[in-house]
Design a protein around this motif. Structure first.
Motif, short mmCIF file in Angstrom:
data_model
loop_
_atom_site.label_atom_id
_atom_site.label_comp_id
_atom_site.label_asym_id
_atom_site.label_seq_id
_atom_site.Cartn_x
_atom_site.Cartn_y
_atom_site.Cartn_z
N LEU A 1 0.83 -1.21 0.00
CA LEU A 1 0.00 0.00 0.00
C LEU A 1 0.86 1.26 0.00
CD1 LEU A 1 -2.94 1.11 0.25
CD2 LEU A 1 -2.57 1.09 2.73
N SER A 2 0.59 2.16 -0.97
CA SER A 2 1.38 3.38 -1.06
C SER A 2 0.55 4.65 -0.99
CB SER A 2 2.19 3.40 -2.37
OG SER A 2 1.32 3.52 -3.49
N GLY A 3 -0.77 4.53 -1.05
CA GLY A 3 -1.57 5.74 -1.00
C GLY A 3 -3.05 5.44 -0.86
N ILE A 4 -3.74 6.34 -0.15
CA ILE A 4 -5.18 6.27 0.03
C ILE A 4 -5.74 7.61 -0.43
CG2 ILE A 4 -7.07 6.11 1.71
CD1 ILE A 4 -5.17 4.39 3.44
N GLU A 5 -6.68 7.57 -1.37
CA GLU A 5 -7.20 8.80 -1.96
C GLU A 5 -8.73 8.78 -1.93
OE1 GLU A 5 -7.21 11.13 -6.29
OE2 GLU A 5 -6.33 9.12 -6.09
N LEU A 6 -9.32 9.85 -1.45
CA LEU A 6 -10.77 9.99 -1.46
C LEU A 6 -11.20 10.60 -2.80
CD1 LEU A 6 -12.58 9.36 1.16
CD2 LEU A 6 -10.11 9.54 1.53
#
Length: 214
Positions: free
Chosen positions: A187-192
């Protein structure tokens, strides 16, 4: 290939310990197999290892960073230590691959995704969450409601230990009650986002709704 298939059959007959050992030995080979065929070797109830890119760089816990961004009022980037300091959630749940294999009663631990979403304060336009992998290719998504489920975890531990590189570490997603392709590794990023964006597998025939049958 026949020899490898034979080893898989031996693993099934010999039991879980041998199957898990064979799975670990095959992991570096499987991850460099762009066809994914080696992940189909019969090994019993143990993890298979597969990367859509064939190889993934190693990221250390010391340098790891996880940004939570997009349609949020309070974007933030977390270090591994930051994630460890947040409220910890742990539970036992079966991992189910859409191709049919499963690993029963896996111990998972980490931070509920809902915790990070609450801290980020999604804007009124946010409807979904997108996940990126540091393999540079893989993405997945959930609706915002799905992302808030109690068993959706930013996982730091599995199988009673920190998440290893082969298992998608140092940090990966575990999306409980969904098929495994929803549980983004590395996991490298969480974006809404304002709508649910299909991930890597959806254009290749997988459903955007990855929930397991009730």
């Amino acid at each position: 290939m026949l020899g490898v298939l034979g080893l898989g059959a031996v693993g099934i007959v010999a039991g879980d310990r041998v199957s898990s050992g064979l799975s670990g030995l095959l992991a570096p080979i499987e991850q460099r197999d762009p066809t994914g065929l080696l992940s189909l070797i019969p090994l019993g109830d143990t993890f298979r290892f597969y990367s859509v890119t064939g190889a993934v760089r190693t990221e250390s816990a010391a340098t790891y960073r996880l940004p939570v961004s997009g349609l949020v009022d309070a974007p933030h980037t977390y270090s591994y230590a930051d994630l460890q300091a947040l409220p910890r959630t742990a539970f036992v749940q079966t991992f189910q691959c859409v191709t049919g294999w499963q690993v029963p009663e896996v111990h998972w631990a980490g931070v509920r995704l809902a915790e990070l979403l609450d801290r980020a304060r999604p804007s009124s336009q946010a409807r979904a969450v997108r996940f990126r992998s540091f393999d540079g290719t893989y993405t997945e998504s959930l609706t915002l409601d799905e992302a808030r489920a109690d068993d959706v975890l930013v996982a730091l531990e599995m199988l009673g230990a920190p998440v290893t590189h082969d298992h998608g570490g140092p940090v990966r997603m575990y999306v409980g009650s969904n098929y495994g392709y929803k549980s983004t590794k590395w996991l490298s990023g969480i974006e809404l986002t304002d709508h649910q964006i299909p991930g890597y597998w959806e254009p290749r025939g997988y459903a955007i709704d990855g929930r397991l049958p009730a």
